[in-house]
Structures are given as structure tokens and as C-alpha cells.
Design a protein around this motif. Structure first.
Motif, PDB file in Angstrom:
ATOM      1  N   ARG A 227       0.762  -0.965   0.291  1.00 20.58           N
ATOM      2  CA  ARG A 227       0.336  -0.427  -0.713  1.00 20.58           C
ATOM      3  C   ARG A 227       0.456   1.593   0.694  1.00 20.58           C
ATOM      4  O   ARG A 227       1.945   1.693   0.405  1.00 20.58           O
ATOM      5  CB  ARG A 227      -0.943  -0.152   1.149  1.00 20.58           C
ATOM      6  N   GLY A 228       0.583   2.291  -0.794  1.00 18.89           N
ATOM      7  CA  GLY A 228       1.192   3.089  -0.998  1.00 18.89           C
ATOM      8  C   GLY A 228       2.594   3.184  -2.009  1.00 18.89           C
ATOM      9  O   GLY A 228       3.495   3.884  -1.429  1.00 18.89           O
ATOM     10  N   VAL A 229       2.614   2.271  -2.773  1.00 17.13           N
ATOM     11  CA  VAL A 229       4.332   2.456  -3.758  1.00 17.13           C
ATOM     12  C   VAL A 229       3.383   1.560  -4.207  1.00 17.13           C
ATOM     13  O   VAL A 229       1.866   1.820  -4.761  1.00 17.13           O
ATOM     14  CB  VAL A 229       4.630   1.041  -3.008  1.00 17.13           C
TER      15      VAL A 229
ATOM     16  N   LEU B 180      12.998   3.570 -13.703  1.00 19.09           N
ATOM     17  CA  LEU B 180      13.860   2.830 -13.387  1.00 19.09           C
ATOM     18  C   LEU B 180      15.277   3.211 -12.711  1.00 19.09           C
ATOM     19  O   LEU B 180      15.848   1.854 -12.011  1.00 19.09           O
ATOM     20  CB  LEU B 180      14.622   2.365 -14.282  1.00 19.09           C
ATOM     21  N   SER B 181      14.785   4.058 -11.733  1.00 17.74           N
ATOM     22  CA  SER B 181      15.947   4.563 -11.327  1.00 17.74           C
ATOM     23  C   SER B 181      15.562   4.780  -9.778  1.00 17.74           C
ATOM     24  O   SER B 181      14.988   3.521  -9.103  1.00 17.74           O
ATOM     25  CB  SER B 181      16.276   5.576 -10.977  1.00 17.74           C
ATOM     26  N   PRO B 182      17.519   3.853  -9.139  1.00 17.23           N
ATOM     27  CA  PRO B 182      17.390   3.418  -7.354  1.00 17.23           C
ATOM     28  C   PRO B 182      16.037   4.710  -6.558  1.00 17.23           C
ATOM     29  O   PRO B 182      15.588   3.834  -5.212  1.00 17.23           O
ATOM     30  CB  PRO B 182      18.452   3.862  -7.256  1.00 17.23           C
ATOM     31  N   ALA B 183      16.096   5.687  -6.946  1.00 13.54           N
ATOM     32  CA  ALA B 183      14.942   6.916  -6.455  1.00 13.54           C
ATOM     33  C   ALA B 183      13.350   6.586  -6.393  1.00 13.54           C
ATOM     34  O   ALA B 183      12.776   6.710  -5.323  1.00 13.54           O
ATOM     35  CB  ALA B 183      15.061   7.733  -6.905  1.00 13.54           C
ATOM     36  N   ALA B 184      12.861   5.108  -7.593  1.00 15.86           N
ATOM     37  CA  ALA B 184      11.967   5.113  -6.911  1.00 15.86           C
ATOM     38  C   ALA B 184      11.649   3.595  -6.618  1.00 15.86           C
ATOM     39  O   ALA B 184      12.400   2.570  -7.639  1.00 15.86           O
ATOM     40  CB  ALA B 184      11.289   4.872  -9.154  1.00 15.86           C
ATOM     41  N   ARG B 185      10.879   3.453  -6.462  1.00 18.96           N
ATOM     42  CA  ARG B 185      10.335   2.158  -5.334  1.00 18.96           C
ATOM     43  C   ARG B 185       9.013   1.735  -5.986  1.00 18.96           C
ATOM     44  O   ARG B 185       8.194   2.205  -5.869  1.00 18.96           O
ATOM     45  CB  ARG B 185      10.054   2.337  -4.266  1.00 18.96           C
ATOM     46  N   LEU B 186       8.954   0.352  -6.761  1.00 19.14           N
ATOM     47  CA  LEU B 186       8.041  -0.022  -7.295  1.00 19.14           C
ATOM     48  C   LEU B 186       7.566  -1.630  -6.463  1.00 19.14           C
ATOM     49  O   LEU B 186       9.002  -2.060  -5.602  1.00 19.14           O
ATOM     50  CB  LEU B 186       8.284  -0.703  -8.693  1.00 19.14           C
ATOM     51  N   ALA B 187       6.348  -1.550  -6.395  1.00 18.97           N
ATOM     52  CA  ALA B 187       5.735  -2.950  -5.268  1.00 18.97           C
ATOM     53  C   ALA B 187       5.862  -4.330  -6.632  1.00 18.97           C
ATOM     54  O   ALA B 187       6.301  -4.093  -8.142  1.00 18.97           O
ATOM     55  CB  ALA B 187       4.567  -3.068  -5.118  1.00 18.97           C
ATOM     56  N   PHE B 188       6.264  -5.355  -5.892  1.00 20.74           N
ATOM     57  CA  PHE B 188       6.151  -7.118  -6.493  1.00 20.74           C
ATOM     58  C   PHE B 188       7.302  -6.381  -7.550  1.00 20.74           C
ATOM     59  O   PHE B 188       8.770  -6.802  -7.489  1.00 20.74           O
ATOM     60  CB  PHE B 188       5.111  -7.389  -7.902  1.00 20.74           C
ATOM     61  N   ASP B 189       7.372  -7.299  -8.363  1.00 20.74           N
ATOM     62  CA  ASP B 189       8.539  -7.353  -9.655  1.00 20.74           C
ATOM     63  C   ASP B 189       8.447  -6.332 -11.012  1.00 20.74           C
ATOM     64  O   ASP B 189       9.183  -6.727 -11.743  1.00 20.74           O
ATOM     65  CB  ASP B 189       8.821  -9.240  -9.672  1.00 20.74           C
ATOM     66  N   HIS B 190       7.942  -5.264 -10.955  1.00 23.18           N
ATOM     67  CA  HIS B 190       7.237  -4.431 -11.262  1.00 23.18           C
ATOM     68  C   HIS B 190       8.512  -3.795 -12.046  1.00 23.18           C
ATOM     69  O   HIS B 190       8.466  -3.218 -13.009  1.00 23.18           O
ATOM     70  CB  HIS B 190       5.986  -3.185 -10.761  1.00 23.18           C
ATOM     71  N   ARG B 191       9.504  -3.511 -11.305  1.00 22.93           N
ATOM     72  CA  ARG B 191      10.276  -2.772 -11.972  1.00 22.93           C
ATOM     73  C   ARG B 191      10.889  -3.687 -12.890  1.00 22.93           C
ATOM     74  O   ARG B 191      11.440  -3.123 -13.852  1.00 22.93           O
ATOM     75  CB  ARG B 191      12.024  -2.857 -11.381  1.00 22.93           C
ATOM     76  N   ARG B 192      11.390  -5.397 -12.473  1.00 20.17           N
ATOM     77  CA  ARG B 192      11.713  -5.811 -13.929  1.00 20.17           C
ATOM     78  C   ARG B 192      10.531  -6.300 -15.260  1.00 20.17           C
ATOM     79  O   ARG B 192      11.520  -6.123 -16.309  1.00 20.17           O
ATOM     80  CB  ARG B 192      12.125  -7.164 -13.143  1.00 20.17           C
ATOM     81  N   ILE B 193       9.558  -6.116 -15.166  1.00 24.46           N
ATOM     82  CA  ILE B 193       8.291  -6.273 -16.482  1.00 24.46           C
ATOM     83  C   ILE B 193       8.872  -4.352 -16.613  1.00 24.46           C
ATOM     84  O   ILE B 193       8.819  -4.857 -18.072  1.00 24.46           O
ATOM     85  CB  ILE B 193       6.811  -6.081 -15.573  1.00 24.46           C
ATOM     86  N   LEU B 194       9.238  -3.802 -16.033  1.00 29.24           N
ATOM     87  CA  LEU B 194       8.813  -2.389 -16.542  1.00 29.24           C
ATOM     88  C   LEU B 194      10.213  -2.401 -17.505  1.00 29.24           C
ATOM     89  O   LEU B 194      10.519  -1.785 -18.408  1.00 29.24           O
ATOM     90  CB  LEU B 194       8.780  -0.846 -15.858  1.00 29.24           C
ATOM     91  N   ALA B 195      11.128  -2.564 -17.195  1.00 30.35           N
ATOM     92  CA  ALA B 195      12.388  -3.404 -17.990  1.00 30.35           C
ATOM     93  C   ALA B 195      12.975  -3.619 -18.658  1.00 30.35           C
ATOM     94  O   ALA B 195      13.150  -3.319 -20.129  1.00 30.35           O
ATOM     95  CB  ALA B 195      13.827  -3.286 -16.880  1.00 30.35           C
ATOM     96  N   ASP B 196      11.718  -5.089 -18.889  1.00 35.10           N
ATOM     97  CA  ASP B 196      11.613  -5.941 -19.946  1.00 35.10           C
ATOM     98  C   ASP B 196      10.863  -5.155 -21.333  1.00 35.10           C
ATOM     99  O   ASP B 196      11.330  -4.911 -22.253  1.00 35.10           O
ATOM    100  CB  ASP B 196      11.103  -7.154 -19.632  1.00 35.10           C
ATOM    101  N   GLY B 197      10.316  -4.237 -20.566  1.00 31.90           N
ATOM    102  CA  GLY B 197       9.574  -3.494 -21.380  1.00 31.90           C
ATOM    103  C   GLY B 197       9.398  -2.165 -22.118  1.00 31.90           C
ATOM    104  O   GLY B 197      10.131  -2.482 -23.908  1.00 31.90           O
ATOM    105  N   VAL B 198      10.610  -1.387 -21.690  1.00 33.69           N
ATOM    106  CA  VAL B 198      11.832  -0.552 -22.656  1.00 33.69           C
ATOM    107  C   VAL B 198      12.290  -1.063 -23.282  1.00 33.69           C
ATOM    108  O   VAL B 198      12.914  -0.899 -24.580  1.00 33.69           O
ATOM    109  CB  VAL B 198      12.332  -0.019 -21.165  1.00 33.69           C
ATOM    110  N   GLU B 199      13.227  -2.490 -22.935  1.00 32.04           N
ATOM    111  CA  GLU B 199      14.136  -3.159 -23.918  1.00 32.04           C
ATOM    112  C   GLU B 199      13.297  -3.702 -24.871  1.00 32.04           C
ATOM    113  O   GLU B 199      14.050  -3.867 -25.830  1.00 32.04           O
ATOM    114  CB  GLU B 199      15.026  -4.262 -22.909  1.00 32.04           C
ATOM    115  N   ARG B 200      12.628  -3.916 -24.454  1.00 33.86           N
ATOM    116  CA  ARG B 200      11.958  -4.927 -25.720  1.00 33.86           C
ATOM    117  C   ARG B 200      11.001  -3.079 -27.046  1.00 33.86           C
ATOM    118  O   ARG B 200      11.621  -3.671 -28.153  1.00 33.86           O
ATOM    119  CB  ARG B 200      10.554  -5.058 -25.105  1.00 33.86           C
TER     120      ARG B 200
END
Length: 243
Positions: free
Chosen positions: A40-42, A128-148
Motif C-alpha cells: 500500500r502506498g507504493v 527504473l532508477s533507485p529513487a523509485a520504489r516499485l511493488a512486486f517485480d514490476h521494476r523487472r517487468i518495466l525494464a523488460d518493456g523498455v528494452e523490448r
């Protein structure tokens, strides 16, 4: 264990959306602030569970896209990004998420649904930066989306999904620069996209956006691939990813 004794494990299925657009010459992604537990709040990618056992995955992705971003099938490029099912990725149980990549030009401000306390456009680089906190494994999903997207811009006509039905070469170049995170030489870019078979076709009269010579208008051509492909230059984003 015999077939009669096997009991299927309880598994929940969800869809997550990586929604991209270019705003102010930079790549942005939709993130929500979760209004419920867990996390919650993330910040998180928009998405949710399938409504029932009869709902199709693609239908669920379009439903979430409509509910959380206000987009319909007529306005968006939607493709499956991948499946994410690492045990423990969700504290609520075994959850497998099928992620979808969504792209459209000039998207509206997203609206938070019942599970989110806020929603908005966020710079993809910041998300995608360390300053942003993302829930679950959403940083990995986002990184995959950017690279795609970065990769597909080299050999496919995906860049045209970021612009309107008609566009200038300068507007198309802005998409490449926003996604790749580099500056491109205008003359060289114009020569390459004009030389790619079926990438662009002329569309109507020229547009005068600034004083001087009017810019020619184009629309997406019949080809889904770029031949010869456009090679992505090494930029700051790539250097950070490999350092």
C-alpha cells in the motif's frame, strides 16, 4: 504419484500493463499508487486479476486498459510482453502475471481505479532508477518493456504507434530519441527512414509548424519491418545498464 492422486496447485492469474507514450520528448509510463495491501502506498504498474475463469487474457488486458487508462482497442498498440511467475513475487499467494505492452500517442491522464489511490505519467528513466520504489517485480517487468521497445525500434515500424495517423519525420525522430535516450542527426535519420522499404508513405500536404519550409507529412507504410534496420547508437541509458 498417480494421475488420480494429483491435485493442481492453487494459482491466481493476473495481467499487468506497461503503458508507454512520449510526452515532452521523453518516454513516460503509467504508474499507480497502490491504495490497498500488499505494498500500500507504493508505485506499481496498472493491472489486476482475471475476473473469472472464463475471461480471456487479452480481454482482461483491454479491460484494465479501459478502466485505468481510458483507452480502447481502436486507439492503442497492444502486444504480450511476457509471463512472470517466480514463487514469492506476490505475498498473497502463487500469482502468475501476464504482462502486456501498450503504446499510443498523446494519451490522456490516467484515472485511478478502486484499488489505486493515485495514477499518473512518470518518466520511464525515473521509474527504473533507485529513487523509485516499485511493488512486486514490476521494476523487472518495466525494464523488460523498455528494452523490448528499444530493440523493436531498430527492426520494426513500432515507432509509428507513438505518433498520430499522420506525422512528420521530425516527430518520428523525437520518438526514437525519447526511447533510445540519444540525439540523432536529422539529415542522417531522414535519409535512413526514407530508404527503408515500406516504412513511410507520403500523406497529404505539408505542415507548417514553424517559420520556414513546411514539413512533409507521412503515414505508416505497409511494412511491419525495417529493411535495412536502424541501428541503435550507444547512449547514456545503455551505458548505465551495462556498467
Amino acid at each position: 504419484m498417480t494421475a488420480d492422486a494429483w491435485v493442481p496447485p492453487p494459482v491466481l492469474v493476473a495481467v499487468d500493463l506497461v503503458v508507454f507514450t512520449v510526452r515532452g520528448s521523453e518516454l513516460h509510463v503509467v504508474l499507480i499508487e497502490r491504495g490497498i495491501a500488499p505494498h500500500r502506498g507504493v508505485l506499481a504498474l496498472p493491472g489486476g486479476f482475471l475476473r473469472d475463469a472464463e475471461e480471456d487474457l487479452l480481454a482482461a488486458a483491454y479491460r484494465e486498459l479501459s478502466e485505468e487508462v481510458g483507452l480502447t482497442a481502436r486507439h492503442v498498440h497492444l502486444e504480450q510482453l511476457g509471463a512472470y511467475g517466480t514463487p514469492g513475487r506476490d505475498p498473497r499467494g502463487r500469482v502468475i502475471s501476464v504482462a502486456y505492452l501498450a503504446i499510443a500517442p498523446r494519451l490522456p491522464e490516467p484515472v485511478a481505479d478502486t484499488d489505486a489511490s493515485a495514477a499518473g505519467w512518470v518518466l520511464a528513466d525515473f521509474a527504473l532508477s533507485p529513487a523509485a520504489r516499485l511493488a512486486f517485480d514490476h521494476r523487472r517487468i518495466l525494464a523488460d518493456g523498455v528494452e523490448r521497445v528499444r530493440t523493436k525500434l531498430e527492426h520494426s515500424t513500432l515507432a509509428t504507434a507513438f505518433v498520430g495517423p499522420t506525422f512528420t519525420v521530425s516527430e518520428l525522430q523525437s520518438v526514437y530519441e525519447a526511447v533510445w535516450g540519444v540525439r540523432l542527426d536529422p539529415r542522417n535519420f531522414y535519409r535512413k527512414v526514407q530508404g527503408a522499404d515500406g516504412f513511410l508513405v507520403p500523406a497529404g500536404p505539408a505542415r507548417r509548424a514553424t517559420p520556414g519550409r513546411p514539413a512533409r507529412l507521412f503515414r505508416a507504410g505497409p511494412s511491419a519491418t525495417i529493411r535495412p534496420p536502424l541501428t541503435r547508437p550507444i547512449g547514456p541509458a545503455d551505458q548505465e545498464a551495462t556498467s
